[in-house]
Design an enzyme around this catalytic site. Sequence first.
Site, PDB file in Angstrom:
ATOM      1  N   CYS A  69      53.590  35.398  46.045  1.00  0.00           N
ATOM      2  CA  CYS A  69      54.141  34.346  45.178  1.00  0.00           C
ATOM      3  C   CYS A  69      55.162  34.917  44.198  1.00  0.00           C
ATOM      4  CB  CYS A  69      53.003  33.621  44.474  1.00  0.00           C
ATOM      5  SG  CYS A  69      51.747  34.705  43.750  1.00  0.00           S
TER       6      CYS A  69
HETATM    7  N1  LIG Z   1      46.568  31.637  45.482  1.00  0.00           N
HETATM    8  C1  LIG Z   1      47.859  31.885  45.545  1.00  0.00           C
HETATM    9  O1  LIG Z   1      48.663  31.377  44.739  1.00  0.00           O
HETATM   10  C2  LIG Z   1      48.408  32.766  46.609  1.00  0.00           C
HETATM   11  C3  LIG Z   1      47.591  33.461  47.482  1.00  0.00           C
HETATM   12  N2  LIG Z   1      48.121  34.298  48.416  1.00  0.00           N
HETATM   13  C4  LIG Z   1      47.262  35.063  49.297  1.00  0.00           C
HETATM   14  O2  LIG Z   1      46.704  34.203  50.270  1.00  0.00           O
HETATM   15  C5  LIG Z   1      45.388  34.633  50.610  1.00  0.00           C
HETATM   16  C6  LIG Z   1      44.407  33.498  50.299  1.00  0.00           C
HETATM   17  O3  LIG Z   1      44.473  33.204  48.918  1.00  0.00           O
HETATM   18  P1  LIG Z   1      43.612  32.036  48.250  1.00  0.00           P
HETATM   19  O4  LIG Z   1      43.660  30.837  49.098  1.00  0.00           O
HETATM   20  O5  LIG Z   1      44.072  31.958  46.843  1.00  0.00           O
HETATM   21  O6  LIG Z   1      42.152  32.705  48.337  1.00  0.00           O
HETATM   22  P2  LIG Z   1      40.730  32.041  48.056  1.00  0.00           P
HETATM   23  O7  LIG Z   1      39.921  33.101  47.439  1.00  0.00           O
HETATM   24  O8  LIG Z   1      40.918  30.757  47.338  1.00  0.00           O
HETATM   25  O9  LIG Z   1      40.184  31.735  49.548  1.00  0.00           O
HETATM   26  C7  LIG Z   1      39.897  32.745  50.448  1.00  0.00           C
HETATM   27  C8  LIG Z   1      39.421  32.151  51.778  1.00  0.00           C
HETATM   28  O10 LIG Z   1      39.161  33.212  52.713  1.00  0.00           O
HETATM   29  C9  LIG Z   1      37.836  33.095  53.273  1.00  0.00           C
HETATM   30  N3  LIG Z   1      37.329  34.467  53.459  1.00  0.00           N
HETATM   31  C10 LIG Z   1      36.995  35.361  52.475  1.00  0.00           C
HETATM   32  N4  LIG Z   1      36.613  36.536  53.025  1.00  0.00           N
HETATM   33  C11 LIG Z   1      36.723  36.381  54.368  1.00  0.00           C
HETATM   34  C12 LIG Z   1      36.450  37.234  55.480  1.00  0.00           C
HETATM   35  N5  LIG Z   1      36.037  38.495  55.303  1.00  0.00           N
HETATM   36  N6  LIG Z   1      36.641  36.755  56.723  1.00  0.00           N
HETATM   37  C13 LIG Z   1      37.081  35.492  56.925  1.00  0.00           C
HETATM   38  N7  LIG Z   1      37.340  34.620  55.912  1.00  0.00           N
HETATM   39  C14 LIG Z   1      37.164  35.073  54.646  1.00  0.00           C
HETATM   40  C15 LIG Z   1      37.068  32.275  52.250  1.00  0.00           C
HETATM   41  O11 LIG Z   1      36.061  31.478  52.868  1.00  0.00           O
HETATM   42  P3  LIG Z   1      34.627  32.046  53.276  1.00  0.00           P
HETATM   43  O12 LIG Z   1      34.294  33.152  52.306  1.00  0.00           O
HETATM   44  O13 LIG Z   1      33.737  30.860  53.208  1.00  0.00           O
HETATM   45  O14 LIG Z   1      34.802  32.539  54.703  1.00  0.00           O
HETATM   46  C16 LIG Z   1      38.147  31.335  51.693  1.00  0.00           C
HETATM   47  O15 LIG Z   1      38.278  30.199  52.520  1.00  0.00           O
HETATM   48  C17 LIG Z   1      45.097  35.878  49.761  1.00  0.00           C
HETATM   49  O16 LIG Z   1      45.419  37.034  50.485  1.00  0.00           O
HETATM   50  C18 LIG Z   1      46.049  35.710  48.593  1.00  0.00           C
HETATM   51  O17 LIG Z   1      46.334  36.919  47.994  1.00  0.00           O
HETATM   52  C19 LIG Z   1      49.462  34.407  48.579  1.00  0.00           C
HETATM   53  C20 LIG Z   1      50.333  33.744  47.752  1.00  0.00           C
HETATM   54  C21 LIG Z   1      49.870  32.894  46.672  1.00  0.00           C
HETATM   55  C1  LIG Z   2      47.326  34.874  38.700  1.00  0.00           C
HETATM   56  C2  LIG Z   2      46.969  35.929  39.698  1.00  0.00           C
HETATM   57  O1  LIG Z   2      45.936  36.571  39.616  1.00  0.00           O
HETATM   58  N1  LIG Z   2      47.829  36.136  40.673  1.00  0.00           N
HETATM   59  C3  LIG Z   2      47.625  37.120  41.725  1.00  0.00           C
HETATM   60  C4  LIG Z   2      48.784  37.120  42.652  1.00  0.00           C
HETATM   61  C5  LIG Z   2      48.840  35.935  43.484  1.00  0.00           C
HETATM   62  C6  LIG Z   2      48.646  36.217  44.919  1.00  0.00           C
HETATM   63  O2  LIG Z   2      48.095  35.434  45.586  1.00  0.00           O
HETATM   64  O3  LIG Z   2      49.072  37.373  45.424  1.00  0.00           O
HETATM   65  P1  LIG Z   2      49.536  37.549  46.911  1.00  0.00           P
HETATM   66  O4  LIG Z   2      50.682  36.643  47.064  1.00  0.00           O
HETATM   67  O5  LIG Z   2      49.946  38.970  47.039  1.00  0.00           O
HETATM   68  O6  LIG Z   2      48.480  37.295  47.853  1.00  0.00           O
HETATM   69  C7  LIG Z   2      47.565  38.548  41.220  1.00  0.00           C
HETATM   70  O7  LIG Z   2      48.193  38.861  40.235  1.00  0.00           O
HETATM   71  O8  LIG Z   2      46.973  39.358  41.945  1.00  0.00           O
END
Ligand SMILES: NC(=O)C1=CN([C@@H]2O[C@H](COP(=O)(O)OP(=O)(O)OC[C@H]3O[C@@H](n4cnc5c(N)ncnc54)[C@H](OP(=O)(O)O)[C@@H]3O)[C@@H](O)[C@H]2O)C=CC1
Ligand SMILES: CC(=O)N[C@@H](CCC(=O)OP(=O)(O)O)C(=O)O
Length: 344
Positions: A150
């Site tokens: 992000c």
């Molecule tokens: N939030 C954000 O703004 C952003 C996030 N990202 C990236 O996207 C990814 C997802 O983020 P986000 O949606 O915020 O994460 P969350 O923590 O909200 O959700 C994670 C999901 O992954 C599943 N999960 C966790 N561990 C495992 C595993 N070992 N095997 C299979 N499934 C698993 C969980 O479900 P369950 O444990 O029930 O299986 C859950 O559905 C991360 O890598 C994050 O860094 C990237 C850009 C922005």
């Molecule tokens: C507010 C907050 O904690 N933000 C996350 C970054 C957001 C994220 O999802 O990182 P990826 O795009 O690399 O997966 C952090 O700083 O680690």
Amino acid sequence: MIKVGIVGGTGYTGVELLRLLARHPEVRIEAITSRSEAGLGVSELYPNLRGHYDELRFSEPDPARLAACDAVFFATPHGVAHALAGELLERGTRVIDLSADFRLRDAAEWERWYGQPHGAPELLEGAVYGLPEVNRERIRQARLIAVPGCYPTAVQLGLLPLLEAGLIDAEHVIADCKSGVTGAGRGAKVPSLLAEASESMKAYGASGHRHLPEIRQGLGDAAGGRVGLTFVPHLTPMIRGIHATLYGRLTGEPGDLQARFEQRFADEPFVDVMPAGSHPETRSVKGANVCRLAVHRPGDGDTVVVLAVIDNLVKGASGQAVHNLNLMFGLDEHAGLDAPAMMP
Ligand SMILES: NC(=O)C1=CN([C@@H]2O[C@H](COP(=O)(O)OP(=O)(O)OC[C@H]3O[C@@H](n4cnc5c(N)ncnc54)[C@H](OP(=O)(O)O)[C@@H]3O)[C@@H](O)[C@H]2O)C=CC1
Ligand SMILES: CC(=O)N[C@@H](CCC(=O)OP(=O)(O)O)C(=O)O
């Protein structure tokens, strides 16, 4: 219809994929995984989706079921795609990874920043960094996409026009960034509690955040060499949104900066260069797959300031992932991504 799977469907980026894909004319969701909620109906967990996916239930991650899909999104913590992507790719399924597993070209550097062994270094050569404004043609041919982070999305889009043209000193670039709390995911964490995160703001990772090498890699490609970057993220009391204030030192007379930004993004459907003098707000991109930019040169001096805003869950994650899917399958780039932002 393109058959799609989502690994990690209960998280914030997972449910955002569901929201966007509900309006996608060419996609059907075949499988959505959660280990903790297996068996539960999707709209039982997320009532905003009632009427859209009434038959769809979370299931345990099953490689055979996922391999029956044309494409699988990983919306999971780091390391999960390392373990599963190879098998899916071998079986002909394309992979779009929202985590950081394939973003850094150098496996050793990934291990340093993520504190764990790289689980699939053999896949790195074929991985394409999914920033369409830079890699559109490579994305069209790709089988494995690393969706940018992000902060890296906002920072790179804001600085590309300056670094590509050599207009700023690449050794001294500053990115002062703010994020909403959904950036930290849906898992329970003390810093995300209402009493901790509301009515307060704090910097974190000032001595080194894992997005630093990712941003340096992308900006280095744009500049054709090393970029010296200071990157400081902050947690702010918003639900969604990234605001990046970017500073560069001009190397000479830059010409018309506004025109340069407008030209750089003239053909980009999801980058909006705002009129001169603008101050984009995070709420103007909430729910929308767009980065809004404004460029300023205070007092006609030697500093250029770029303001960039995105929704971390859309242009910063799930929307950009859908844009990559559209490019990979030769679809209209806008499919599923046309909704404007919510105001207020
Ligand atoms: N939030 C954000 O703004 C952003 C996030 N990202 C990236 O996207 C990814 C997802 O983020 P986000 O949606 O915020 O994460 P969350 O923590 O909200 O959700 C994670 C999901 O992954 C599943 N999960 C966790 N561990 C495992 C595993 N070992 N095997 C299979 N499934 C698993 C969980 O479900 P369950 O444990 O029930 O299986 C859950 O559905 C991360 O890598 C994050 O860094 C990237 C850009 C922005
Ligand atoms: C507010 C907050 O904690 N933000 C996350 C970054 C957001 C994220 O999802 O990182 P990826 O795009 O690399 O997966 C952090 O700083 O680690």
